[in-house]
Design a protein around this motif. Structure first.
Motif, PDB file in Angstrom:
ATOM      1  N   PRO A   8       0.839  -1.194   0.000  1.00 35.49           N
ATOM      2  CA  PRO A   8       0.000   0.000   0.000  1.00 35.49           C
ATOM      3  C   PRO A   8       0.880   1.252   0.000  1.00 35.49           C
ATOM      4  CG  PRO A   8      -0.817  -1.580   1.592  1.00 35.49           C
ATOM      5  CD  PRO A   8       0.504  -2.108   1.097  1.00 35.49           C
ATOM      6  N   GLY A   9       0.456   2.255  -0.738  1.00 31.06           N
ATOM      7  CA  GLY A   9       1.213   3.497  -0.823  1.00 31.06           C
ATOM      8  C   GLY A   9       2.231   3.517  -1.955  1.00 31.06           C
ATOM      9  N   ASP A  10       2.530   2.377  -2.560  1.00 30.69           N
ATOM     10  CA  ASP A  10       3.465   2.339  -3.682  1.00 30.69           C
ATOM     11  C   ASP A  10       2.809   3.066  -4.861  1.00 30.69           C
ATOM     12  OD1 ASP A  10       4.912   1.502  -6.054  1.00 30.69           O
ATOM     13  OD2 ASP A  10       5.744  -0.141  -4.867  1.00 30.69           O
ATOM     14  N   PRO A  11       3.444   4.085  -5.424  1.00 33.76           N
ATOM     15  CA  PRO A  11       2.821   4.842  -6.515  1.00 33.76           C
ATOM     16  C   PRO A  11       2.544   3.989  -7.751  1.00 33.76           C
ATOM     17  CG  PRO A  11       5.096   5.537  -6.171  1.00 33.76           C
ATOM     18  CD  PRO A  11       4.753   4.610  -5.045  1.00 33.76           C
ATOM     19  N   ALA A  14      -1.218   2.798  -8.627  1.00 33.46           N
ATOM     20  CA  ALA A  14      -2.112   3.630  -9.438  1.00 33.46           C
ATOM     21  C   ALA A  14      -1.606   3.798 -10.861  1.00 33.46           C
ATOM     22  CB  ALA A  14      -2.299   4.991  -8.787  1.00 33.46           C
ATOM     23  N   THR A  15      -0.309   3.968 -11.022  1.00 38.26           N
ATOM     24  CA  THR A  15       0.220   4.280 -12.352  1.00 38.26           C
ATOM     25  C   THR A  15       0.396   3.048 -13.231  1.00 38.26           C
ATOM     26  OG1 THR A  15       2.516   4.155 -11.567  1.00 38.26           O
ATOM     27  CG2 THR A  15       1.437   6.317 -11.514  1.00 38.26           C
ATOM     28  N   PHE A  33     -10.074   1.803  -5.437  1.00 43.44           N
ATOM     29  CA  PHE A  33      -8.999   0.826  -5.358  1.00 43.44           C
ATOM     30  C   PHE A  33      -8.150   1.061  -4.109  1.00 43.44           C
ATOM     31  CE2 PHE A  33      -4.578  -0.372  -6.636  1.00 43.44           C
ATOM     32  CZ  PHE A  33      -4.760  -1.739  -6.561  1.00 43.44           C
ATOM     33  N   ARG A  34      -7.789   2.304  -3.850  1.00 38.08           N
ATOM     34  CA  ARG A  34      -6.988   2.635  -2.666  1.00 38.08           C
ATOM     35  C   ARG A  34      -7.741   2.247  -1.397  1.00 38.08           C
ATOM     36  NH1 ARG A  34      -6.606   7.722  -3.371  1.00 38.08           N
ATOM     37  NH2 ARG A  34      -4.807   7.653  -4.738  1.00 38.08           N
ATOM     38  N   LEU A  45      -4.845  -9.091   1.916  1.00 34.26           N
ATOM     39  CA  LEU A  45      -4.866  -8.785   0.489  1.00 34.26           C
ATOM     40  C   LEU A  45      -3.517  -8.238   0.038  1.00 34.26           C
ATOM     41  CD1 LEU A  45      -6.425  -8.489  -2.199  1.00 34.26           C
ATOM     42  CD2 LEU A  45      -7.190  -6.243  -1.387  1.00 34.26           C
ATOM     43  N   ARG A  46      -3.025  -8.780  -1.070  1.00 30.39           N
ATOM     44  CA  ARG A  46      -1.763  -8.337  -1.648  1.00 30.39           C
ATOM     45  C   ARG A  46      -1.954  -8.162  -3.150  1.00 30.39           C
ATOM     46  NH1 ARG A  46      -1.479  -7.977   3.030  1.00 30.39           N
ATOM     47  NH2 ARG A  46       0.157  -8.666   4.439  1.00 30.39           N
ATOM     48  N   PHE A  47      -1.131  -7.299  -3.757  1.00 29.86           N
ATOM     49  CA  PHE A  47      -1.149  -7.135  -5.207  1.00 29.86           C
ATOM     50  C   PHE A  47       0.246  -7.323  -5.758  1.00 29.86           C
ATOM     51  CE2 PHE A  47      -5.197  -5.132  -4.332  1.00 29.86           C
ATOM     52  CZ  PHE A  47      -5.965  -5.619  -5.376  1.00 29.86           C
ATOM     53  N   THR A  48       0.294  -7.977  -6.895  1.00 25.11           N
ATOM     54  CA  THR A  48       1.546  -8.281  -7.579  1.00 25.11           C
ATOM     55  C   THR A  48       1.431  -7.798  -9.014  1.00 25.11           C
ATOM     56  OG1 THR A  48       1.897 -10.218  -6.178  1.00 25.11           O
ATOM     57  CG2 THR A  48       3.103 -10.153  -8.257  1.00 25.11           C
ATOM     58  N   ALA A  49       2.493  -7.163  -9.502  1.00 19.03           N
ATOM     59  CA  ALA A  49       2.529  -6.649 -10.876  1.00 19.03           C
ATOM     60  C   ALA A  49       3.617  -7.355 -11.669  1.00 19.03           C
ATOM     61  CB  ALA A  49       2.805  -5.148 -10.865  1.00 19.03           C
TER      62      ALA A  49
END
Length: 147
Positions: A8-11, A14-15, A33-34, A45-49
């Motif tokens: 969380p907080g990683d720019p 959003a980008t 989303f935030r 909850l985690r997100f991976t790109a």
């Protein structure tokens, strides 16, 4: 390809990640989303790109580790999406493999996800990747409270 977990907080949430995630979840605004990630992160909850060689985000996953009585411990995939421009290039396979490795490292006995009945291309991919159809998923929409 580079696979990165985003806190969380990683720019880049959003980008980079959100535009890809919106291909699957078009209702998500940046604010919503935030809010979801801020509330979901303490729940696991985690997100991976996934970024390609040029640094463009081409894949996204939302996931969590869940302990329950049926599978004991599993990695549940909330979202798994490859950007349309990068489909059939191995992004989904690499991302799913990464999640499977994370599941094994966390002591999970299962990796699971739900997929809308209309997503037949995704179903072919999941079956090709050796995921099995093991249950029906039932849902009942509930009206929001209008405090």
């Amino acid at each position: 390809m580079k696979i990165t977990d985003l806190e969380p907080g990683d720019p880049r949430l959003a980008t980079d990640l959100l535009p890809v995630l919106r291909e699957l979840r078009p209702h998500l605004t940046e604010d919503l989303f935030r809010e979801v990630y801020d509330k979901g992160y303490p729940q696991g909850l985690r997100f991976t790109a996934v970024h390609d060689g040029d640094g463009a985000c081409v894949g996204a996953a939302g996931w969590r580790i869940v302990d329950n009585t049926s599978q004991i411990r599993k990695l549940y995939v909330d979202d798994l999406v490859t950007a349309e421009r990068a489909r059939s290039t191995g992004v989904g396979r690499r991302l799913l493999g990464y999640l499977e490795q994370r599941a094994r490292e966390a002591g999970c006995l299962d990796l699971s996800l739900d997929s809308g009945t209309h997503r037949t291309d995704a179903h072919r991919f999941y079956l090709r990747e050796r995921l099995d159809i093991v249950a029906f998923s039932f849902s009942k929409p509930l009206a929001r409270n209008s405090d």
